[in-house]
Design an enzyme around this catalytic site. Structure first.
Site, PDB file in Angstrom:
ATOM      1  CD  GLU A   1      -7.988  -5.937  -4.033  1.00  0.00           C
ATOM      2  OE1 GLU A   1      -7.816  -4.995  -3.248  1.00  0.00           O
ATOM      3  OE2 GLU A   1      -7.467  -5.975  -5.178  1.00  0.00           O
TER       4      GLU A   1
ATOM      5  CG  HIS B   1      11.255   3.581   8.484  1.00  0.00           C
ATOM      6  ND1 HIS B   1      10.836   4.883   8.383  1.00  0.00           N
ATOM      7  CD2 HIS B   1      11.083   3.019   7.274  1.00  0.00           C
ATOM      8  CE1 HIS B   1      10.439   5.097   7.139  1.00  0.00           C
ATOM      9  NE2 HIS B   1      10.572   3.991   6.447  1.00  0.00           N
TER      10      HIS B   1
ATOM     11  CB  CYS C   1       4.596 -26.601  -6.335  1.00  0.00           C
ATOM     12  SG  CYS C   1       4.971 -24.858  -6.213  1.00  0.00           S
TER      13      CYS C   1
HETATM   14  C1  LIG Z   1       8.851   0.230  -3.762  1.00  0.00           C
HETATM   15  C2  LIG Z   1       8.153   0.500  -2.466  1.00  0.00           C
HETATM   16  C3  LIG Z   1       8.853   0.446  -1.261  1.00  0.00           C
HETATM   17  C4  LIG Z   1       8.197   0.706  -0.053  1.00  0.00           C
HETATM   18  N1  LIG Z   1       8.872   0.555   1.115  1.00  0.00           N
HETATM   19  C5  LIG Z   1       8.216   0.737   2.288  1.00  0.00           C
HETATM   20  C6  LIG Z   1       8.861   0.512   3.533  1.00  0.00           C
HETATM   21  O1  LIG Z   1       9.996   0.046   3.573  1.00  0.00           O
HETATM   22  N2  LIG Z   1       8.200   0.788   4.676  1.00  0.00           N
HETATM   23  C7  LIG Z   1       6.926   1.249   4.663  1.00  0.00           C
HETATM   24  O2  LIG Z   1       6.386   1.486   5.729  1.00  0.00           O
HETATM   25  N3  LIG Z   1       6.276   1.440   3.507  1.00  0.00           N
HETATM   26  C8  LIG Z   1       6.880   1.191   2.328  1.00  0.00           C
HETATM   27  N4  LIG Z   1       6.224   1.352   1.145  1.00  0.00           N
HETATM   28  C9  LIG Z   1       4.855   1.860   1.170  1.00  0.00           C
HETATM   29  C10 LIG Z   1       3.810   0.802   1.407  1.00  0.00           C
HETATM   30  O3  LIG Z   1       4.084  -0.356   0.684  1.00  0.00           O
HETATM   31  C11 LIG Z   1       2.480   1.374   0.974  1.00  0.00           C
HETATM   32  O4  LIG Z   1       2.301   2.592   1.614  1.00  0.00           O
HETATM   33  C12 LIG Z   1       1.298   0.498   1.330  1.00  0.00           C
HETATM   34  O5  LIG Z   1       1.499  -0.843   0.907  1.00  0.00           O
HETATM   35  C13 LIG Z   1       0.054   1.060   0.682  1.00  0.00           C
HETATM   36  O6  LIG Z   1      -1.045   0.264   0.958  1.00  0.00           O
HETATM   37  P1  LIG Z   1      -2.436   0.543   0.281  1.00  0.00           P
HETATM   38  O7  LIG Z   1      -3.385  -0.385   0.928  1.00  0.00           O
HETATM   39  O8  LIG Z   1      -2.718   1.988   0.302  1.00  0.00           O
HETATM   40  O9  LIG Z   1      -2.241   0.224  -1.251  1.00  0.00           O
HETATM   41  P2  LIG Z   1      -2.226  -1.173  -2.046  1.00  0.00           P
HETATM   42  O10 LIG Z   1      -1.480  -2.201  -1.327  1.00  0.00           O
HETATM   43  O11 LIG Z   1      -1.781  -0.835  -3.406  1.00  0.00           O
HETATM   44  O12 LIG Z   1      -3.749  -1.608  -2.045  1.00  0.00           O
HETATM   45  C14 LIG Z   1      -4.731  -0.998  -2.829  1.00  0.00           C
HETATM   46  C15 LIG Z   1      -5.710  -2.056  -3.246  1.00  0.00           C
HETATM   47  O13 LIG Z   1      -6.826  -1.462  -3.874  1.00  0.00           O
HETATM   48  C16 LIG Z   1      -7.260  -2.280  -4.936  1.00  0.00           C
HETATM   49  N5  LIG Z   1      -8.050  -1.479  -5.856  1.00  0.00           N
HETATM   50  C17 LIG Z   1      -7.624  -0.507  -6.681  1.00  0.00           C
HETATM   51  N6  LIG Z   1      -8.639   0.008  -7.374  1.00  0.00           N
HETATM   52  C18 LIG Z   1      -9.757  -0.645  -6.981  1.00  0.00           C
HETATM   53  C19 LIG Z   1     -11.118  -0.570  -7.350  1.00  0.00           C
HETATM   54  N7  LIG Z   1     -11.545   0.298  -8.253  1.00  0.00           N
HETATM   55  N8  LIG Z   1     -11.999  -1.420  -6.772  1.00  0.00           N
HETATM   56  C20 LIG Z   1     -11.587  -2.326  -5.855  1.00  0.00           C
HETATM   57  N9  LIG Z   1     -10.290  -2.426  -5.468  1.00  0.00           N
HETATM   58  C21 LIG Z   1      -9.385  -1.608  -6.022  1.00  0.00           C
HETATM   59  C22 LIG Z   1      -5.963  -2.780  -5.500  1.00  0.00           C
HETATM   60  O14 LIG Z   1      -6.154  -3.954  -6.276  1.00  0.00           O
HETATM   61  C23 LIG Z   1      -5.130  -3.015  -4.244  1.00  0.00           C
HETATM   62  O15 LIG Z   1      -5.279  -4.338  -3.776  1.00  0.00           O
HETATM   63  C24 LIG Z   1       6.844   1.074  -0.060  1.00  0.00           C
HETATM   64  C25 LIG Z   1       6.139   1.090  -1.270  1.00  0.00           C
HETATM   65  C26 LIG Z   1       6.772   0.757  -2.450  1.00  0.00           C
HETATM   66  C27 LIG Z   1       5.978   0.691  -3.717  1.00  0.00           C
END
Ligand SMILES: Cc1cc2nc3c(=O)[nH]c(=O)nc-3n(C[C@H](O)[C@H](O)[C@H](O)COP(=O)(O)OP(=O)(O)OC[C@H]3O[C@@H](n4cnc5c(N)ncnc54)[C@H](O)[C@@H]3O)c2cc1C
Ligand SMILES: Cc1cc2nc3c(=O)[nH]c(=O)nc-3n(C[C@H](O)[C@H](O)[C@H](O)COP(=O)(O)OP(=O)(O)OC[C@H]3O[C@@H](n4cnc5c(N)ncnc54)[C@H](O)[C@@H]3O)c2cc1C
Lengths: 490, 414
Positions: free
Chosen positions: A33, A51, A449
């Site tokens: 990460e 949902h 804090c």
């Molecule tokens: C505004 C908004 C509202 C949403 N509402 C909902 C909801 O109500 N219900 C729902 O189910 N979903 C919702 N979602 C969707 C949900 O939040 C995402 O689908 C989910 O969090 C995605 O997870 P992820 O692990 O793919 O991405 P992320 O949480 O973005 O994780 C990706 C990780 O990869 C790391 N990374 C990137 N590049 C590299 C690299 N080169 N090397 C090492 N690490 C790297 C990043 O630092 C990050 O920690 C919403 C999203 C948003 C933005």
């Protein structure tokens, strides 16, 4: 160099769900990460709704994985002792006949998808939610929506994976890969190299960049920003359901909901942007959210009074608006899990299980035996201030630090902070401690804090005071000891 | 559960003054609870001069002002719990606290005095948009980092808000070698005292821009710049005046708010002007035997008044009295707050304190009753918005029950 069976890039909810599911097997797993802790991307800034696809297009991967997600995820959350508000329900309000027609259509779609849904009269709606604007004429209602704690869940998944021997590496950004014939043989970060039999790209917004280290790709992530208001706990009981309004072209539906901690969350916009690092809020968008969602739904809420913070999250939406989940085209052992936008939180476990099937299909790892000493549950955890006097005093007698409050808004003790610093996934940045314990998330936003936590991290880890960061390199708080300053800390 | 006559929550100047006056009665059981390691409250970090001119008739630093009260607390053998945070107060006057030495414990009290002080308004409370990065501090946090921990919070500093703490920090940071680029104030007049403008800004050539505000924070990991703009008379941003200032630190000195959360569930009536509880002339809230004094009641600019009021609260908490009848005091027209909001009848004289919305050269203060009859009137010159003002009201002049304080417009403008 150690060779892992599976290496996951990105510790968001997707990377951590993958680690959690993979850790059930007798495999060597690592997660890389780039930031200082888990849940730093979309997973920390979103609408927190669980949902089952009230508005996902049938036939898409998004619709496929969100099916039954509620049951899957609640089972996991129960095992890991993560709090959530089960089935608090969604109310989408209509202000005119046209909107009501749209909502009736939504109800029909929902029923067709096997979800519960009905139309409420104005009176029924106001009876359920007296603070809603009395100018509505009716509403859509579905009970099948829960509210979860996205980063709490992500942390718990990661911690469970750690209990089951997964290695997490932070401040490690993957910047390139090395291939040999039709396999990826290592990934490189600025400081290190890592080897594994299978690599999984769960890099969220950067999943296209990471995928392109391997081969030419035919997908692209276009960030879509959502901005939010968070209100003080005093306002948490203003509504008891997720309240939403229909979109107007500029935005999709926007919501106001009570969070699992009793705050009120309101948002969000949906604006496509180009800069993946642009997580700033803007006055124009916040004004729009206030006018078209917050004040329209709940007229008693103020634009500033009671607002403890505003923030933005970036949806990693692929330009075709669906998930990209599958093996890379030109190598055998690299799997992309890209474009995981909403409802990615809801679907995380289903996605992880599917990706494990893909891993198995690669045949790069032969044995998929369940671990002998698999730890299915995380230890239950209760905050000190939630304990009764006897329980609290038992702890404090053994360790007086549990009696010293450091974060006075969220009432977090020094002992809990020290535990977090030394926990299975060490929280050694300010943001990490914030996500793990909520320090600095209250109404003073760390005004009191911050400096105390910096000092505790210093004392516990020996990291120099000026090197303690908010999150990534460059986010330091202190510049240097002052002229008259006490240098004895070093 | 141990029973106390009076439990005082917060050991700043307000809490200490009330504890000292409450122990006049030797038999009463009093407890003073402070979450910090020492008594003194916010004074401990105010190492500048400017305290005590009214109370002690001499100019002291914050810590030495506090020390005089700490000595008295010791002398009178008042029971003090340090390092102890009150985490809950119930309607039944059960106080629950947490401390490393005593653990979690509940006690009961016949009277409670809230003296928890205030906290600073944050970027969030102003909803300044932009990036969420390191390098944004409230002035008080920066003051703590520098004066207590001995660390520099930044090198190139922009300050938003011209409250006294921000002004004092502009000077402190400059003396420590930081570059303070400017102070921006959204109002058309400074928030802090005139002497601080001169001694902290003008003496160090730090520019003060009135009618300006920060509209955006820019940075990736740490603050890199802020966007600033001028505002019109309605505080609306004038687009053509937008300008970027590079800096690594933004200091906020944008006001203080009473620390009221501990009693927010008690249904004490609140005043939307002071953001604190409604109090009477004995500093008692709308719940009998529950008091609020010092900055938790309303934000003071002089500690001397805090000490006077603490004393009054301590004395009243000891008294037994029957039911109380009240005159109420409200405000309108150019008055931004008035204290106390309720006057206990049959007390002969009352001190009424108020703040005004801008500076006045020549004006008239009028207190009327519900029938519109004038109860008190005063012609005033050079009334400043940066300070709190007061007058003494004699009860025999009062008619009616509901009083309202207002201020005429600048008379020479008419
Ligand atoms: C505004 C908004 C509202 C949403 N509402 C909902 C909801 O109500 N219900 C729902 O189910 N979903 C919702 N979602 C969707 C949900 O939040 C995402 O689908 C989910 O969090 C995605 O997870 P992820 O692990 O793919 O991405 P992320 O949480 O973005 O994780 C990706 C990780 O990869 C790391 N990374 C990137 N590049 C590299 C690299 N080169 N090397 C090492 N690490 C790297 C990043 O630092 C990050 O920690 C919403 C999203 C948003 C933005
Ligand atoms: C930076 C600054 C500069 C100032 N400069 C001047 C000046 O030049 N001249 C002047 O006369 N005045 C000045 N003042 C004003 C003066 O210092 C304050 O008005 C005064 O200190 C307020 O006293 P207080 O007791 O109400 O609050 P505080 O001094 O804030 O004390 C409150 C105490 O309550 C404690 N507490 C809070 N919650 C709890 C809890 N739950 N449990 C236990 N304890 C708790 C706190 O730790 C604190 O010690 C200044 C104030 C500030 C902030």
């Amino acid at each position: 160099m150690k060779k892992y069976d599976v290496l996951i890039i990105g510790a968001g909810i997707i990377g951590c769900s993958l680690a959690y599911e993979l850790a059930k097997y007798d495999l060597e797993i690592a997660v890389l990460e780039k930031t200082s802790y888990v849940a730093s991307g979309a997973t920390k800034a979103n609408s927190a709704m669980l949902h089952e696809g009230l508005s996902t297009k049938p036939g898409t991967l998004r619709a496929k994985f969100v099916k039954n997600s509620r049951k899957l995820l609640t089972e996991v959350m129960d095992k890991l002792h993560v709090p959530y508000k089960e089935g608090i329900g969604l109310i989408t309000v209509a202000f005119n006949e046209q909107e009501l027609e749209l909502l009736k259509k939504q109800r029909d779609d929902a029923l067709e998808n096997g979800l519960d849904a009905r139309i409420l009269s104005k009176e029924e709606t106001l009876k359920l939610e007296p603070n809603i604007n009395s100018g509505i004429i009716g509403a859509f209602y579905s009970k099948s929506v829960s509210v979860i704690g996205p980063y709490e869940l992500c942390i718990a998944l990661a911690e469970n994976a750690s209990y089951n021997k997964t290695d997490f590496y932070f401040n490690e950004e993957v910047i390139s890969v090395e291939k040999y014939q039709n396999r990826v043989i290592k990934v490189k970060t600025k400081q290190n190299e890592y080897q594994a039999k299978i690599y999984i790209n769960a890099a969220g917004l950067y999943s296209d960049t990471v995928a392109s280290f391997v081969e030419d790709i035919d997908f692209r992530i276009q960030p879509r920003k959502g901005e939010y208001f968070l209100y003080d706990k005093k306002y948490g009981s203003t509504v008891s359901h997720v309240i939403s309004v229909l979109g107007n072209g500029k935005s999709k539906g926007m919501i106001v909901l009570p969070t699992i901690h009793g705050n009120l969350l309101a948002g969000s916009s949906a604006v496509s942007i180009d800069d993946k690092e642009d997580k700033g809020t803007t006055k124009e968008t916040l004004d729009m959210i206030y006018q078209e969602a917050i004040s329209k739904m709940i007229p008693s809420l103020s634009r500033t009074e009671g607002v403890i913070t505003c923030f933005a999250g970036l949806r990693a939406s692929e330009v075709n608006e669906d998930y990209i989940i599958g093996k890379a085209k030109t190598v055998k052992n690299f799997i992309n899990v890209a474009g995981i936008q909403s409802p990615g939180l809801s679907s995380c476990i289903a996605i992880a299980r599917y990706v494990i099937e893909l891993c198995k299909q690669t045949q790069e790892v032969e044995l998929w035996n369940i671990k002998n000493n698999y730890i299915a549950e995380n230890p239950p955890y209760k905050r000190i201030v939630e304990l009764n006097e006897d329980e609290a005093n038992d702890l404090i007698r053994k360790n007086a630090d549990y009696g010293e409050i450091i974060c006075r808004c969220e009432l977090v003790t020094k002992g809990e902070i020290i535990d977090a610093i030394h926990s299975i996934i060490p929280a050694t940045s300010i943001d990490a401690i914030k996500r793990k314990l909520r320090c600095g998330m209250g109404r003073c936003q760390g005004g009191f804090c911050l400096e105390r936590i910096i000092k505790i991290i210093h004392e516990e880890t020996g990291i120099d005071m000026v090197e303690i960061r908010k999150d990534c390199v460059g986010s330091n708080y202190l510049i240097k000891p002052s002229k008259g300053g006490d240098k004895s800390h070093d | 559960m141990t029973n106390y006559d009076i439990v005082i929550i917060g050991g700043g100047p307000a809490g200490m003054a009330s504890a000292i006056s409450a122990c006049k009665n030797k038999d009463s059981k009093i407890l003073l609870i402070e979450r910090d390691q020492r008594l003194g409250g916010i004074l401990n970090q105010c190492i500048h001069n400017g305290f005590g001119l009214q109370y002690f008739k001499e100019e002291l630093t914050g810590p030495s002002y506090a020390q005089r009260f700490i000595e008295l607390v010791k002398e009178k053998n008042i029971e003090v719990l340090l390092n102890t945070m009150v985490i809950d107060v119930s309607k039944e006057k059960i106080v629950t606290y947490l401390s490393p030495e005593k653990g979690m414990k509940s006690i009961t009290a016949k009277a409670i005095i809230f003296s928890m002080g205030c906290r600073e308004r944050t970027r969030e409370a102003l909803t300044i948009p932009g990036d969420r990065v390191a390098g944004i501090y409230t002035a008080g946090t920066a003051q703590y980092l520098l004066n207590i921990e001995g660390y520099m919070p930044g090198k190139e500093v922009v300050i938003l808000g011209s409250g006294d703490i921000g002004l004092i920090m502009a000077r402190r940071l400059t003396l420590e070698g930081a570059k303070v680029k400017a102070v921006f104030e959204i109002m058309d007049h400074p928030g802090g005292l005139r002497r601080n403008i001169v001694q902290c800004l003008e003496d160090y050539d730090i520019p003060l821009f009135l009618s300006h505000t920060v509209i955006k924070i820019i940075g990736k990991n740490r603050v890199e710049a802020v966007e600033v703009a001028e505002v019109d008379a309605n505080k609306q941003i004038i687009e053509s005046t937008k300008k970027i200032y590079s800096c690594d630190t933004l200091l906020l000195s944008v006001g203080l708010l009473p620390e009221i959360e501990l009693f927010s569930k008690l249904n004490i009536e609140m005043d939307s002007c002071t953001k604190g509880p409604i109090i009477n002339n004995f500093m008692e809230t709308t719940l009998p035997k529950i008091y609020a004094c010092g900055n938790v009641a309303y934000v003071h600019d002089l500690v001397d008044i805090v000490s006077f009021e603490g004393k009054i609260a301590g004395e009243d908490a000891l008294k037994t009295y029957g039911s109380r009848d009240y005159y109420t005091v409200n405000s309108s027209k150019n008055i931004t707050m008035v204290i106390p909001q309720r006057l206990v009848k049959n007390e002969y004289t009352y001190t009424i304190r108020y703040r005004v919305n801008k500076d006045y050269r020549k004006t008239r203060l009028i207190l009327k009753n519900e029938r519109g009859e004038v109860v008190y009137r005063a012609n005033l010159n050079n009334l400043s918005s940066a300070e709190m003002h007061s007058f003494v009201l004699l009860e025999n002049k009062i008619s009616g029950n509901k009083l309202n304080l207002e201020l005429e417009e600048n008379l020479d403008e008419k």
